[in-house]
Design a protein around this motif. Structure first.
Motif, mmCIF file in Angstrom:
data_model
loop_
_atom_site.group_PDB
_atom_site.id
_atom_site.type_symbol
_atom_site.label_atom_id
_atom_site.label_comp_id
_atom_site.label_asym_id
_atom_site.label_seq_id
_atom_site.Cartn_x
_atom_site.Cartn_y
_atom_site.Cartn_z
ATOM 1 N N ASP A 94 0.899 -1.214 -0.082
ATOM 2 C CA ASP A 94 -0.072 -0.104 0.046
ATOM 3 C C ASP A 94 0.734 1.183 0.072
ATOM 4 O OD1 ASP A 94 -2.204 -1.541 0.055
ATOM 5 O OD2 ASP A 94 -2.760 -1.168 2.037
ATOM 6 N N ASP A 145 -4.565 5.412 5.179
ATOM 7 C CA ASP A 145 -5.844 4.951 5.426
ATOM 8 C C ASP A 145 -6.902 6.014 5.398
ATOM 9 O OD1 ASP A 145 -5.242 2.065 5.501
ATOM 10 O OD2 ASP A 145 -4.452 2.407 7.655
ATOM 11 N N PRO A 165 -10.157 3.285 6.490
ATOM 12 C CA PRO A 165 -9.459 2.051 5.991
ATOM 13 C C PRO A 165 -10.244 1.499 4.959
ATOM 14 C CG PRO A 165 -9.368 2.139 8.454
ATOM 15 C CD PRO A 165 -10.167 3.264 7.915
ATOM 16 N N PRO A 211 -9.848 4.281 1.527
ATOM 17 C CA PRO A 211 -8.754 5.159 1.540
ATOM 18 C C PRO A 211 -8.588 5.878 0.278
ATOM 19 C CG PRO A 211 -7.951 3.033 1.147
ATOM 20 C CD PRO A 211 -9.548 2.847 1.175
ATOM 21 N N ARG A 238 -5.689 8.323 0.133
ATOM 22 C CA ARG A 238 -4.267 7.908 0.392
ATOM 23 C C ARG A 238 -3.178 8.841 -0.145
ATOM 24 N NH1 ARG A 238 -3.926 1.774 -0.840
ATOM 25 N NH2 ARG A 238 -4.830 1.818 1.383
ATOM 26 N N GLU A 239 -1.946 9.184 0.494
ATOM 27 C CA GLU A 239 -1.900 9.151 1.853
ATOM 28 C C GLU A 239 -1.996 10.638 2.401
ATOM 29 O OE1 GLU A 239 2.379 7.618 1.689
ATOM 30 O OE2 GLU A 239 1.719 6.466 -0.028
ATOM 31 N N HIS A 295 -6.429 3.151 11.579
ATOM 32 C CA HIS A 295 -5.656 3.607 10.643
ATOM 33 C C HIS A 295 -4.151 3.165 10.890
ATOM 34 C CE1 HIS A 295 -8.103 6.987 8.834
ATOM 35 N NE2 HIS A 295 -9.182 6.130 9.610
ATOM 36 N N ASN A 328 -0.781 1.199 14.882
ATOM 37 C CA ASN A 328 -2.364 1.555 14.441
ATOM 38 C C ASN A 328 -2.801 2.638 15.393
ATOM 39 O OD1 ASN A 328 -2.722 -0.779 12.343
ATOM 40 N ND2 ASN A 328 -2.441 -2.334 14.266
ATOM 41 N N ARG A 338 -9.419 -3.692 10.816
ATOM 42 C CA ARG A 338 -8.954 -2.541 10.322
ATOM 43 C C ARG A 338 -9.528 -2.092 9.137
ATOM 44 N NH1 ARG A 338 -5.703 -0.544 6.918
ATOM 45 N NH2 ARG A 338 -5.009 -2.459 5.975
ATOM 46 N N THR A 339 -9.834 -3.212 8.255
ATOM 47 C CA THR A 339 -10.528 -2.883 7.047
ATOM 48 C C THR A 339 -11.890 -2.651 7.121
ATOM 49 O OG1 THR A 339 -10.816 -5.271 6.678
ATOM 50 C CG2 THR A 339 -8.720 -4.337 5.744
#
Length: 175
Positions: free
Chosen positions: A17, A73, A77, A80, A83-84, A118, A163, A174-175
Motif C-alpha cells: 500500500d 488509510d 481504512p 482510502p 491515500r496518503e 488507521h 495502529n 482494520r479494513t
C-alpha cells in the motif's frame, strides 16, 4: 535483511500500500513517551499528541536520512481514496542520531483518525547528500513512492508502523 512474507510490514500491507519491498539497512527506534513503537502496536490519539523521539542507527554520521510519517488509510481504512496523509517530514538527520538533529520541514501533526483503525507509517530513506530534500506543498494525497522518486531516495532503509483509532474506538477489523 530482506522482508519475509511473515514480516509485520508485509502482513499489515504497509509493503504494497505504501512501500515497495526493501531491505532493512539501518535501525529505526520510535518512542512515544515511554512506549517504543513495534509494528502493529495500538496507540490512541492521546498517546501520540506530541512528536515521538526517533533514533537512527548507522555507522557514519556523514550519511543523512529523511523520515516520512504518513497515514495511508485516509479517510477510512475501507475507503482510502485520499491515500496518503503526510503527518511529519524531517530531513537531513545524521546517522547515529535522531530527529532532534534533523530539519523538520513539515511540522508534526498528531494522528486523529475519524473512523476505523488507521496504520501510521514511519519510513526512513537515505539521502544522496545534505539539503537535497525539500517540503512538498501539501499534506493530503501525499505519495511516499513518488516523493522518494522525485528526490532520488531509492528504496527505504527502515520502516515501522503503528495502529491508531479514535480515543473511544472499540477495536474491530482494520479494513
Amino acid at each position: 535483511m530482506s522482508l519475509s512474507r511473515r514480516d509485520p510490514l508485509v502482513v499489515g500491507s504497509v509493503v504494497g500500500d505504501v512501500l515497495d519491498p526493501f531491505t532493512r539497512l539501518v535501525s529505526l527506534k520510535v518512542t512515544y513517551g515511554h512506549r517504543e513503537v513495534t509494528n502493529g502496536l495500538d496507540l490512541r490519539p492521546s498517546q501520540v499528541l506530541n512528536k515521538p523521539i526517533v533514533e537512527i542507527g548507522g555507522d557514519d554520521f556523514r550519511n543523512f536520512y529523511t523520515l516520512v510519517m504518513v497515514d495511508p488509510d485516509v479517510p477510512s481504512p475501507s475507503n482510502p481514496h485520499q491515500r496518503e496523509y503526510l503527518h511529519w517530514l524531517v530531513t537531513d538527520i545524521p546517522a547515529t542520531t535522531g530527529n532532534a538533529f534533523g530539519n523538520e520541514v513539515v511540522c508534526y501533526e498528531s494522528p486523529r483518525p475519524p473512523s476505523g483503525i488507521h496504520r501510521i507509517v514511519l519510513v526512513l530513506f537515505r539521502q544522496l547528500g545534505r539539503q537535497t530534500v525539500y517540503a512538498p506543498g501539501w499534506r493530503q494525497q501525499f505519495n511516499t513512492r513518488e516523493f522518494a522518486e522525485i528526490y532520488n531516495l531509492g528504496l527505504p532503509v527502515a520502516a515501522s508502523y503503528f495502529n491508531c483509532q479514535r480515543e473511544n474506538g472499540c477495536g474491530g477489523r482494520r479494513t
